[in-house]
Design a protein around this motif. Structure first.
Motif, short mmCIF file in Angstrom:
data_model
loop_
_atom_site.label_atom_id
_atom_site.label_comp_id
_atom_site.label_asym_id
_atom_site.label_seq_id
_atom_site.Cartn_x
_atom_site.Cartn_y
_atom_site.Cartn_z
N TRP A 38 -7.27 3.94 -5.00
CA TRP A 38 -6.85 3.33 -6.26
C TRP A 38 -6.43 1.89 -5.98
CZ3 TRP A 38 -6.08 6.37 -10.93
CH2 TRP A 38 -6.37 7.72 -10.76
N MET A 39 -6.78 0.99 -6.89
CA MET A 39 -6.39 -0.41 -6.76
C MET A 39 -6.05 -0.98 -8.13
SD MET A 39 -9.27 -1.80 -4.03
CE MET A 39 -8.70 -3.49 -4.23
N THR A 95 0.82 -1.21 0.00
CA THR A 95 0.00 0.00 0.00
C THR A 95 0.86 1.26 0.00
OG1 THR A 95 -1.68 -1.20 1.26
CG2 THR A 95 -1.86 1.20 1.21
N CYS A 96 0.45 2.26 -0.76
CA CYS A 96 1.12 3.55 -0.81
C CYS A 96 0.12 4.64 -0.44
CB CYS A 96 1.67 3.85 -2.21
SG CYS A 96 2.74 2.56 -2.87
N THR A 97 0.63 5.72 0.13
CA THR A 97 -0.20 6.88 0.44
C THR A 97 0.44 8.11 -0.20
OG1 THR A 97 -0.95 5.94 2.53
CG2 THR A 97 -1.19 8.32 2.26
N VAL A 98 -0.32 8.84 -0.99
CA VAL A 98 0.19 10.01 -1.72
C VAL A 98 -0.48 11.27 -1.19
CG1 VAL A 98 0.47 11.08 -3.99
CG2 VAL A 98 0.52 8.58 -3.78
N LEU A 99 0.32 12.28 -0.88
CA LEU A 99 -0.20 13.58 -0.46
C LEU A 99 -0.04 14.57 -1.61
CD1 LEU A 99 1.25 13.83 3.17
CD2 LEU A 99 -0.98 12.98 2.44
N VAL A 100 -1.13 15.17 -2.03
CA VAL A 100 -1.13 16.10 -3.16
C VAL A 100 -1.65 17.45 -2.68
CG1 VAL A 100 -2.02 16.59 -5.47
CG2 VAL A 100 -1.53 14.23 -4.80
N GLY A 122 -13.83 -7.96 -9.70
CA GLY A 122 -12.79 -8.94 -9.48
C GLY A 122 -11.83 -8.53 -8.38
N LYS A 123 -10.96 -9.48 -8.02
CA LYS A 123 -10.04 -9.28 -6.93
C LYS A 123 -8.85 -8.41 -7.33
CE LYS A 123 -11.06 -13.79 -4.83
NZ LYS A 123 -10.47 -15.07 -4.36
N LEU A 124 -8.11 -8.01 -6.31
CA LEU A 124 -6.87 -7.28 -6.51
C LEU A 124 -5.93 -8.11 -7.38
CD1 LEU A 124 -5.49 -4.63 -5.41
CD2 LEU A 124 -4.45 -6.08 -3.66
N ASN A 125 -5.36 -7.48 -8.40
CA ASN A 125 -4.50 -8.19 -9.34
C ASN A 125 -3.29 -7.33 -9.67
OD1 ASN A 125 -3.25 -9.53 -11.45
ND2 ASN A 125 -5.15 -9.95 -12.57
N VAL A 129 -11.19 3.56 -7.66
CA VAL A 129 -12.33 2.73 -7.26
C VAL A 129 -13.05 3.44 -6.11
CG1 VAL A 129 -11.25 0.57 -7.95
CG2 VAL A 129 -10.94 1.40 -5.62
N SER A 130 -14.27 2.99 -5.81
CA SER A 130 -15.00 3.56 -4.68
C SER A 130 -14.35 3.10 -3.38
CB SER A 130 -16.47 3.13 -4.72
OG SER A 130 -16.59 1.78 -4.30
#
Length: 509
Positions: free
Chosen positions: A258-259, A242-247, A267-270, A278-279
């Motif tokens: 985002w995934m 997982t990444c966290t972006v500050l804008v 479908g699943k994480l790929n 995504v929501s």
């Protein structure tokens, strides 16, 4: 380090241009004042007519000595003029510097960022130095609008001081025991501790065996100059990359997820897919927690709303006197129950009476006549709304989300919204709860540090996207009456189709 405080989206070139303009202004002021000084000094040293006549009347024999004296005087004048110019220039510089720096920390910040920019040319060397305990900075002017300084505080201490609602896992002893504070402007950096201020500005601290390169502060010290504070809850990674972006942008209170998923957002994480927006209800297993209501659910809800509004005036006219009779300190305890849950209602009343607890301000909204008679036999006040509740099932729910369960969820919405609409504070609880002491004592205690909250919920325990952000359980909660809570429960009434679709009162809430 010292950071640049500047308008958002301003480029480094605009900073450079501003600095050049200030330097040009400094030079112009110096030249004007020096010229004025020289001119006034020349007037003071010019010979008067009487002095000129006197010189002309002297004898020839003294002319050489007079000339020497004049030359000497001129030299002294030139020296004094130069000294005067230097003195004036020094004064001008001091005054201009004071004027430009007073209330304009940006100059100092800009100067420091130029130093950092020079340091950043040797990033590889800096990284090597970090491991040996040097003070290389991690801050740059290109993101000073996001981070002009950095510090850390204990997570447990921070959320204890600034409780903003969501239940918090304990931080101590975990890899999330510290919270990170980014100072978006130079002026928000703490100033009470000079040593901490220096390391916060540079984003470094000497390695002392406890804390790496970000200084550890108390919450009080870390937030002493924060006039506004944005708190973002970062989800546990659960083993995912997982990444966290500050804008930096305008304030919109939005966290976009985002995934790596299929373009259809199914479908699943790929990991082989591209990152796609995504929501927030999209789970890593491919489940969509926030599906929009289907037409069937919407039409069923429209029918329920038609009945509600068609009978609203009559319901309020009958409910009003009952509520006024029951309320104490403008507070009513609200329950709803059908015959299938009647044993739980009896258990609640018997438990309260056994402990000597008063249930005189309890108002039950039964969904059938049999439960109405039972509740009144137990000494409870009731209000039976035969129009809105006539289609409610009388049997208990067999499992979570079945027809009876969903119907009772909507009954919970109506009874709370009606009491709230009449202007009362209220405590709602399911009938499967018993008291050890009167819970209203806590909610009415004005010395309670959380007394200014609009609503209190018990923690559901299921800390998932479905119940985010507050993980509120709708089986026990307290509501203060005000415009905000009135709007909330009116909105929840209108969102009954989401309850029908999701089979959950809590998700809609």
């Amino acid at each position: 380090m010292v950071a640049v405080s500047r308008p958002r989206n301003a480029s480094s070139s605009s900073i450079s241009s501003s600095t050049k303009s200030l330097k040009s202004f400094h030079t112009l002021v110096t030249i004007v004042l020096c010229a004025l000084s020289y001119y006034t000094g020349t007037l003071r040293s010019s010979p008067s007519p009487s002095t000129s006549s006197s010189v002309d009347s002297n004898s020839q024999s003294n002319s050489n000595s007079k000339i020497n004296n004049v030359v000497g005087c001129n030299e002294m004048k030139r020296m004094s003029e130069e000294e005067e110019e230097e003195r004036i220039e020094s004064i001008v510089k001091d005054r201009v510097h004071a004027m430009l720096t007073h209330g304009h920390e940006e100059e100092e910040e800009n100067h420091f960022y130029h130093q950092v920019k020079g340091d950043s040319k040797n990033n590889d060397n800096d990284n090597d130095k970090n491991s040996s305990g040097s003070n290389a900075s991690i801050l740059q002017s290109s993101y000073s609008a996001i981070m002009s300084g950095i510090a850390r505080v204990s997570k447990d201490e921070f959320v204890s001081r600034y409780d903003y609602g969501p239940p918090m896992d304990k931080g101590e002893g975990t890899n999330g025991q510290d919270a990170i504070i980014l100072y978006n402007t130079y002026k928000s950096i703490p100033t009470s501790n000079a040593a901490h201020t220096k390391t916060i500005k540079r984003g470094t601290a000497n390695v002392d065996g406890d804390g790496g390169y970000i200084p550890l502060l108390t919450t009080q010290e870390a937030t002493e100059n924060c006039d506004m504070m944005n708190v973002v809850t970062i989800p546990n990674s659960n083993g995912h990359k997982t990444c966290t972006v500050l804008v930096n942008n305008y304030q919109n209170y939005h966290l976009q997820k985002w995934m790596r998923v299929h373009p259809s957002r199914k479908g699943k994480l790929n990991h082989n897919e591209e990152l796609r927006s995504v929501s927030r209800g999209y789970s890593d297993n491919g489940m969509q927690n926030f599906k929009p209501p289907e037409e069937k659910a919407m039409k069923k809800h429209w029918k329920a709303l038609y009945t509600y509004f068609d009978t609203l005036e009559d319901v309020l006219s009958r409910l009003g006197p009952v509520a006024e009779r029951v309320a104490r300190d403008n507070t009513i305890i609200v329950l709803t129950c059908n015959m299938g849950q009647s044993e739980l209602l009896m258990n609640f009343v018997c438990s309260a009476k056994a402990r000597g607890l008063d249930v005189g301000n309890v108002l039950v909204f039964p969904t059938d006549v049999e439960t109405k008679d039972l509740a009144e036999g137990l000494g409870l006040a009731t209000f039976y709304d035969e129009k809105n509740f006539e289609d409610m099932p009388s049997e208990e729910a067999q499992h979570y989300g079945d027809r009876a369960f969903i119907a009772m969820m909507f009954a919970k919405v109506i009874c709370v919204q009606l009491v709230n609409h009449l202007g009362y504070d209220l405590l709602f609880q399911d009938v499967d709860i018993v008291w050890y002491k009167n819970p209203l004592d806590y909610f009415h205690d004005k010395s309670n540090p959380h007394h200014d909250f609009d609503m209190y919920f018990q923690d559901d325990g299921a800390h998932t996207e479905r119940y985010a952000p507050t993980s509120a359980n709708s089986g026990f909660y307290y509501v203060r009456n005000n415009a905000r809570t009135k709007y909330l429960f009116a909105s929840l009434l209108y969102a009954g189709d989401i309850i029908l679709q999701s089979h959950s009162h809590q998700q809609a809430l």
